[in-house]
Design an enzyme around this catalytic site. Structure first.
Site, PDB file in Angstrom:
ATOM      1  N   HIS A   1      -5.623  -6.114  -3.050  1.00  0.00           N
ATOM      2  CA  HIS A   1      -6.591  -6.412  -1.991  1.00  0.00           C
ATOM      3  C   HIS A   1      -6.709  -7.909  -1.719  1.00  0.00           C
ATOM      4  CE1 HIS A   1      -8.792  -2.291  -2.576  1.00  0.00           C
ATOM      5  NE2 HIS A   1      -7.629  -2.180  -1.948  1.00  0.00           N
TER       6      HIS A   1
ATOM      7  N   ARG B   1       0.831  -1.215   0.000  1.00  0.00           N
ATOM      8  CA  ARG B   1       0.000   0.000   0.000  1.00  0.00           C
ATOM      9  C   ARG B   1       0.864   1.263   0.000  1.00  0.00           C
ATOM     10  NH1 ARG B   1      -3.981   1.176   4.262  1.00  0.00           N
ATOM     11  NH2 ARG B   1      -4.952   2.530   2.710  1.00  0.00           N
TER      12      ARG B   1
ATOM     13  N   ASN C   1      -4.142   8.764   4.094  1.00  0.00           N
ATOM     14  CA  ASN C   1      -2.927   7.991   4.371  1.00  0.00           C
ATOM     15  C   ASN C   1      -2.781   7.576   5.833  1.00  0.00           C
ATOM     16  OD1 ASN C   1      -1.840   7.828   1.767  1.00  0.00           O
ATOM     17  ND2 ASN C   1      -0.833   9.825   1.933  1.00  0.00           N
TER      18      ASN C   1
ATOM     19  N   HIS D   1       0.392   4.251  -2.655  1.00  0.00           N
ATOM     20  CA  HIS D   1       0.073   5.602  -2.189  1.00  0.00           C
ATOM     21  C   HIS D   1       1.197   6.583  -2.517  1.00  0.00           C
ATOM     22  CE1 HIS D   1      -3.570   4.985   0.590  1.00  0.00           C
ATOM     23  NE2 HIS D   1      -3.434   3.897  -0.150  1.00  0.00           N
TER      24      HIS D   1
END
Length: 325
Positions: free
Chosen positions: A193, A59, A91, A63
């Site tokens: 995911h 992640r 975040n 991000h």
């Protein structure tokens, strides 16, 4: 076609070529030849301590790249005068184990005399991301390297740049295409995911107040909805989190797509990939063909790793990943 559109096309072709052209495999072969081994050993140790290392690092890379490009700007800590990316509300759910992995790997790289201050935090994050994917059962792949660390990190720069749990296919495609990523790339990257967890409040609307006619989202498998309600009762503590993948939560695999076919996608933005007829064929293919998915995922990750790369005078190599030099 007028002259201006031709110039724009030529510029965009040249730009995309030069950015990816400055990245290459084995970039550190003559600079820090052991960098992949050093980073890999740190990641493996961290992985053995906690599985959270996998989704946290993955992640962090997403991000980072989606906001100002893959330049490790997401790792910068806020200072008295600057609220950094990591403190934007989108975040705050980034797990500390991702940051910790990169910072420890950077320290290990810099401890090698031939590598001190020669490897960017952005490249270390890209390598660590590949390593956690492989450690959790996903594909290993050659990582293009040569990124520099960025000079800017502001919370304001995150606004509207990250996919949201309620996004439609059009919204997802629009956001990914802004980074040169196709619908197929977007669907492949959504399989991140396959590992990790989500806080209950991210999908509560789907199991309690989806609409006046349907309190529970009708695209959600009924038994799965009941299961989610039992794990995430109304007014549950917002820090409670559950696995994104109800079947193989600790394995990076194509079960993510099999879950979508069974209407067990946790977010609207997951399930829409099966519900929308434009993306359903890809979901069906990858649900049945792990090798095809892995190939597409490696392609998509490589393209993601080229987004907004800083080179030349646009960046530097940080001494401390969490602070500007």
């Amino acid at each position: 076609m007028g002259l201006l559109p031709i110039i724009v096309i030529l510029c965009s072709v040249f730009f995309s070529h030069t950015v990816s052209g400055q990245l290459r495999q084995n970039y550190y072969a003559n600079i820090c030849p052991n960098v992949e081994t050093i980073v890999g050993n740190v990641v493996k140790t961290k992985f053995q301590e906690t599985f959270v290392t996998v989704p946290a690092t993955l992640r962090l890379f997403f991000h980072d790249c989606f906001v100002q490009g893959c330049d490790a700007s997401v790792i910068i800590a806020s200072s008295g005068t600057n609220k950094a990316e990591k403190d934007h509300s989108d975040n705050l759910s980034l797990a500390g184990d991702g940051f910790d992995t990169v910072i420890k790997a950077k320290a290990a790289v810099d401890a090698d005399p031939s590598c001190t201050n020669k490897v960017s935090c952005a490249d270390i994050l890209a390598l660590a991301t590949r390593d956690v994917i492989a450690l959790s059962g996903g594909p290993s792949y050659a990582v293009e390297l040569g990124r520099l660390d960025g000079f800017s990190s502001t919370a304001a720069s995150v606004d509207g740049k990250l996919p949201q749990a309620e996004f439609s296919l059009n919204q997802l495609n629009s956001m990914f295409s802004a980074h040169g990523l196709s619908q197929e790339d977007m669907i492949a990257l959504s399989a991140a995911h396959s590992v990790g967890f989500s806080h209950c409040n991210k999908f509560a609307n789907r199991i309690y107040n989806f609409s006046r006619q349907n309190p529970v989202d009708p695209t959600l498998d009924k038994e799965y909805a009941v299961q989610l309600q039992s794990m995430c009762p109304k007014n549950v503590d917002p820090i409670i989190a559950i696995d994104m993948d109800p079947n193989t939560p600790r394995t990076f695999d194509n079960v993510y797509f099999q879950n979508l076919v069974q209407r067990k996608g946790l977010f609207t933005s997951d399930q829409v990939l099966f519900e929308d007829l434009r993306s359903r064929p890809t979901v069906n293919t990858w649900a049945n063909n792990s090798a095809a998915f892995q190939t597409a995922f490696v392609t998509a990750m490589t393209k993601l790793g080229r987004v907004g790369v800083k080179t030349g005078t646009k960046g530097n190599i940080r001494f401390d990943c969490a602070a500007f030099n």
